[in-house]
Design a protein around this motif. Sequence first.
Motif, PDB file in Angstrom:
ATOM      1  N   LYS A 117      37.338  41.636  51.136  1.00  0.00           N
ATOM      2  CA  LYS A 117      36.808  42.530  50.096  1.00  0.00           C
ATOM      3  C   LYS A 117      37.841  43.626  49.867  1.00  0.00           C
ATOM      4  O   LYS A 117      37.738  44.721  50.404  1.00  0.00           O
ATOM      5  CB  LYS A 117      35.461  43.114  50.524  1.00  0.00           C
ATOM      6  N   THR A 118      38.847  43.262  49.103  1.00  0.00           N
ATOM      7  CA  THR A 118      39.954  44.162  48.822  1.00  0.00           C
ATOM      8  C   THR A 118      40.055  44.372  47.324  1.00  0.00           C
ATOM      9  O   THR A 118      39.947  43.427  46.555  1.00  0.00           O
ATOM     10  CB  THR A 118      41.283  43.583  49.356  1.00  0.00           C
ATOM     11  N   ALA A 119      40.280  45.615  46.949  1.00  0.00           N
ATOM     12  CA  ALA A 119      40.498  45.950  45.542  1.00  0.00           C
ATOM     13  C   ALA A 119      41.929  46.435  45.372  1.00  0.00           C
ATOM     14  O   ALA A 119      42.379  47.327  46.089  1.00  0.00           O
ATOM     15  CB  ALA A 119      39.521  47.025  45.096  1.00  0.00           C
ATOM     16  N   LEU A 120      42.621  45.850  44.454  1.00  0.00           N
ATOM     17  CA  LEU A 120      43.964  46.274  44.084  1.00  0.00           C
ATOM     18  C   LEU A 120      43.817  47.061  42.786  1.00  0.00           C
ATOM     19  O   LEU A 120      43.390  46.508  41.764  1.00  0.00           O
ATOM     20  CB  LEU A 120      44.858  45.052  43.895  1.00  0.00           C
ATOM     21  N   VAL A 121      44.115  48.366  42.852  1.00  0.00           N
ATOM     22  CA  VAL A 121      43.926  49.258  41.707  1.00  0.00           C
ATOM     23  C   VAL A 121      45.295  49.833  41.332  1.00  0.00           C
ATOM     24  O   VAL A 121      45.924  50.520  42.146  1.00  0.00           O
ATOM     25  CB  VAL A 121      42.932  50.395  42.057  1.00  0.00           C
ATOM     26  N   ILE A 122      45.723  49.549  40.114  1.00  0.00           N
ATOM     27  CA  ILE A 122      47.056  49.976  39.670  1.00  0.00           C
ATOM     28  C   ILE A 122      46.930  50.727  38.345  1.00  0.00           C
ATOM     29  O   ILE A 122      46.535  50.154  37.329  1.00  0.00           O
ATOM     30  CB  ILE A 122      48.006  48.780  39.488  1.00  0.00           C
ATOM     31  N   ASP A 123      47.253  52.004  38.384  1.00  0.00           N
ATOM     32  CA  ASP A 123      47.244  52.823  37.182  1.00  0.00           C
ATOM     33  C   ASP A 123      48.664  52.839  36.611  1.00  0.00           C
ATOM     34  O   ASP A 123      49.632  53.035  37.344  1.00  0.00           O
ATOM     35  CB  ASP A 123      46.790  54.246  37.541  1.00  0.00           C
ATOM     36  N   ASN A 124      48.791  52.629  35.316  1.00  0.00           N
ATOM     37  CA  ASN A 124      50.092  52.593  34.639  1.00  0.00           C
ATOM     38  C   ASN A 124      50.983  51.474  35.169  1.00  0.00           C
ATOM     39  O   ASN A 124      52.119  51.697  35.579  1.00  0.00           O
ATOM     40  CB  ASN A 124      50.808  53.946  34.745  1.00  0.00           C
ATOM     41  N   ILE A 125      50.470  50.266  35.122  1.00  0.00           N
ATOM     42  CA  ILE A 125      51.198  49.107  35.648  1.00  0.00           C
ATOM     43  C   ILE A 125      52.523  48.881  34.916  1.00  0.00           C
ATOM     44  O   ILE A 125      53.440  48.283  35.471  1.00  0.00           O
ATOM     45  CB  ILE A 125      50.316  47.837  35.623  1.00  0.00           C
ATOM     46  N   GLN A 126      52.644  49.377  33.704  1.00  0.00           N
ATOM     47  CA  GLN A 126      53.855  49.137  32.923  1.00  0.00           C
ATOM     48  C   GLN A 126      55.108  49.660  33.622  1.00  0.00           C
ATOM     49  O   GLN A 126      56.202  49.181  33.371  1.00  0.00           O
ATOM     50  CB  GLN A 126      53.736  49.733  31.512  1.00  0.00           C
ATOM     51  N   TYR A 127      54.966  50.626  34.524  1.00  0.00           N
ATOM     52  CA  TYR A 127      56.139  51.184  35.203  1.00  0.00           C
ATOM     53  C   TYR A 127      56.646  50.329  36.351  1.00  0.00           C
ATOM     54  O   TYR A 127      57.730  50.579  36.879  1.00  0.00           O
ATOM     55  CB  TYR A 127      55.826  52.591  35.718  1.00  0.00           C
ATOM     56  N   PHE A 128      55.884  49.326  36.769  1.00  0.00           N
ATOM     57  CA  PHE A 128      56.284  48.527  37.923  1.00  0.00           C
ATOM     58  C   PHE A 128      57.142  47.321  37.574  1.00  0.00           C
ATOM     59  O   PHE A 128      57.621  46.636  38.459  1.00  0.00           O
ATOM     60  CB  PHE A 128      55.053  48.077  38.716  1.00  0.00           C
ATOM     61  N   GLY A 129      57.331  47.047  36.314  1.00  0.00           N
ATOM     62  CA  GLY A 129      58.248  46.003  35.896  1.00  0.00           C
ATOM     63  C   GLY A 129      57.691  44.593  35.917  1.00  0.00           C
ATOM     64  O   GLY A 129      56.520  44.344  36.198  1.00  0.00           O
ATOM     65  N   LYS A 130      58.593  43.688  35.626  1.00  0.00           N
ATOM     66  CA  LYS A 130      58.247  42.283  35.440  1.00  0.00           C
ATOM     67  C   LYS A 130      57.708  41.632  36.709  1.00  0.00           C
ATOM     68  O   LYS A 130      56.770  40.832  36.654  1.00  0.00           O
ATOM     69  CB  LYS A 130      59.489  41.524  34.952  1.00  0.00           C
ATOM     70  N   SER A 131      58.275  41.938  37.862  1.00  0.00           N
ATOM     71  CA  SER A 131      57.888  41.209  39.068  1.00  0.00           C
ATOM     72  C   SER A 131      56.471  41.537  39.538  1.00  0.00           C
ATOM     73  O   SER A 131      55.778  40.662  40.048  1.00  0.00           O
ATOM     74  CB  SER A 131      58.907  41.387  40.194  1.00  0.00           C
ATOM     75  N   LEU A 132      55.990  42.757  39.355  1.00  0.00           N
ATOM     76  CA  LEU A 132      54.608  43.051  39.736  1.00  0.00           C
ATOM     77  C   LEU A 132      53.640  42.408  38.740  1.00  0.00           C
ATOM     78  O   LEU A 132      52.601  41.875  39.138  1.00  0.00           O
ATOM     79  CB  LEU A 132      54.338  44.549  39.866  1.00  0.00           C
ATOM     80  N   SER A 133      53.986  42.413  37.469  1.00  0.00           N
ATOM     81  CA  SER A 133      53.174  41.703  36.481  1.00  0.00           C
ATOM     82  C   SER A 133      53.128  40.219  36.821  1.00  0.00           C
ATOM     83  O   SER A 133      52.077  39.572  36.722  1.00  0.00           O
ATOM     84  CB  SER A 133      53.741  41.889  35.070  1.00  0.00           C
ATOM     85  N   TYR A 134      54.251  39.681  37.255  1.00  0.00           N
ATOM     86  CA  TYR A 134      54.314  38.274  37.650  1.00  0.00           C
ATOM     87  C   TYR A 134      53.417  38.019  38.865  1.00  0.00           C
ATOM     88  O   TYR A 134      52.695  37.016  38.903  1.00  0.00           O
ATOM     89  CB  TYR A 134      55.762  37.874  37.950  1.00  0.00           C
ATOM     90  N   PHE A 135      53.455  38.918  39.840  1.00  0.00           N
ATOM     91  CA  PHE A 135      52.590  38.807  41.015  1.00  0.00           C
ATOM     92  C   PHE A 135      51.116  38.737  40.589  1.00  0.00           C
ATOM     93  O   PHE A 135      50.360  37.890  41.065  1.00  0.00           O
ATOM     94  CB  PHE A 135      52.822  39.997  41.958  1.00  0.00           C
ATOM     95  N   ILE A 136      50.718  39.622  39.677  1.00  0.00           N
ATOM     96  CA  ILE A 136      49.328  39.648  39.197  1.00  0.00           C
ATOM     97  C   ILE A 136      48.988  38.321  38.503  1.00  0.00           C
ATOM     98  O   ILE A 136      47.937  37.722  38.763  1.00  0.00           O
ATOM     99  CB  ILE A 136      49.090  40.833  38.222  1.00  0.00           C
ATOM    100  N   LYS A 137      49.879  37.843  37.637  1.00  0.00           N
ATOM    101  CA  LYS A 137      49.632  36.572  36.945  1.00  0.00           C
ATOM    102  C   LYS A 137      49.486  35.423  37.941  1.00  0.00           C
ATOM    103  O   LYS A 137      48.577  34.597  37.816  1.00  0.00           O
ATOM    104  CB  LYS A 137      50.780  36.249  35.976  1.00  0.00           C
ATOM    105  N   LYS A 138      50.391  35.367  38.895  1.00  0.00           N
ATOM    106  CA  LYS A 138      50.339  34.290  39.897  1.00  0.00           C
ATOM    107  C   LYS A 138      49.054  34.371  40.714  1.00  0.00           C
ATOM    108  O   LYS A 138      48.436  33.348  41.010  1.00  0.00           O
ATOM    109  CB  LYS A 138      51.552  34.363  40.838  1.00  0.00           C
ATOM    110  N   TYR A 139      48.659  35.583  41.082  1.00  0.00           N
ATOM    111  CA  TYR A 139      47.439  35.723  41.877  1.00  0.00           C
ATOM    112  C   TYR A 139      46.202  35.340  41.067  1.00  0.00           C
ATOM    113  O   TYR A 139      45.300  34.675  41.572  1.00  0.00           O
ATOM    114  CB  TYR A 139      47.291  37.138  42.448  1.00  0.00           C
ATOM    115  N   LEU A 140      46.157  35.732  39.825  1.00  0.00           N
ATOM    116  CA  LEU A 140      45.019  35.374  38.977  1.00  0.00           C
ATOM    117  C   LEU A 140      44.943  33.863  38.772  1.00  0.00           C
ATOM    118  O   LEU A 140      43.852  33.277  38.794  1.00  0.00           O
ATOM    119  CB  LEU A 140      45.086  36.113  37.641  1.00  0.00           C
ATOM    120  N   THR A 141      46.089  33.233  38.599  1.00  0.00           N
ATOM    121  CA  THR A 141      46.122  31.773  38.479  1.00  0.00           C
ATOM    122  C   THR A 141      45.665  31.127  39.781  1.00  0.00           C
ATOM    123  O   THR A 141      44.864  30.183  39.768  1.00  0.00           O
ATOM    124  CB  THR A 141      47.541  31.295  38.103  1.00  0.00           C
ATOM    125  N   TYR A 142      46.154  31.638  40.899  1.00  0.00           N
ATOM    126  CA  TYR A 142      45.740  31.145  42.213  1.00  0.00           C
ATOM    127  C   TYR A 142      44.221  31.285  42.365  1.00  0.00           C
ATOM    128  O   TYR A 142      43.538  30.346  42.778  1.00  0.00           O
ATOM    129  CB  TYR A 142      46.466  31.952  43.294  1.00  0.00           C
TER     130      TYR A 142
END
Length: 183
Positions: A117-142
């Motif tokens: 039961k973990t929540a990942l909360v990211i405010d202003n994700i645009q500043y973290f770049g392509k690789s964190l967005s990629y991590f989120i996409k991969k995790y959502l697909t998983y």
Amino acid sequence: LALYGVSGTGKTRLLQELSEVLLKNKYRIISFIGTEKESAFSALKEIVYFLYGVPRDEILTEMQNDSNLMETISKNPTANQAYLLVKNLKKAFAEQQIIEFIDNSFEIIFEKLSQTKTALVIDNIQYFGKSLSYFIKKYLTYSKNQACKNTSVIFFSVNMDYITKDSKDLLEFIQELETDFYY
């Protein structure tokens, strides 16, 4: 949950209120606030240590004194697994290398995240770049393809005044997932 809007529309406040509700429901929360100085590496490193339950003082000691690695292995193998994962992640200097590392080494992180039961909360994700967005996409697909119950949640915000191509792509990906889910 993806929140987006221009500055001053309450995205951060809503993330805070959602975090409070999650805490009341016994979620463990890992939270980031994006600034121009943030990097995906720092966020991914924190996610690894958080999921492995490595105390911050142990992380600092470990990072300062690589020579005691063998001693640490015998004392705390879980912390050592996290440390070695982050040590290998450090070798990925460019965005593309971090993305390749996520592809090759993060399935165990996805599994750990999905089972708690973990929540990942990211405010202003645009500043973290392509690789964190990629991590989120991969995790959502998983998560979408997972056979067992997933108890994790991800909340993030995008400030449309500072939107990047990567955060726009992430929002479009989320919209496609929603369409797949409802049809």
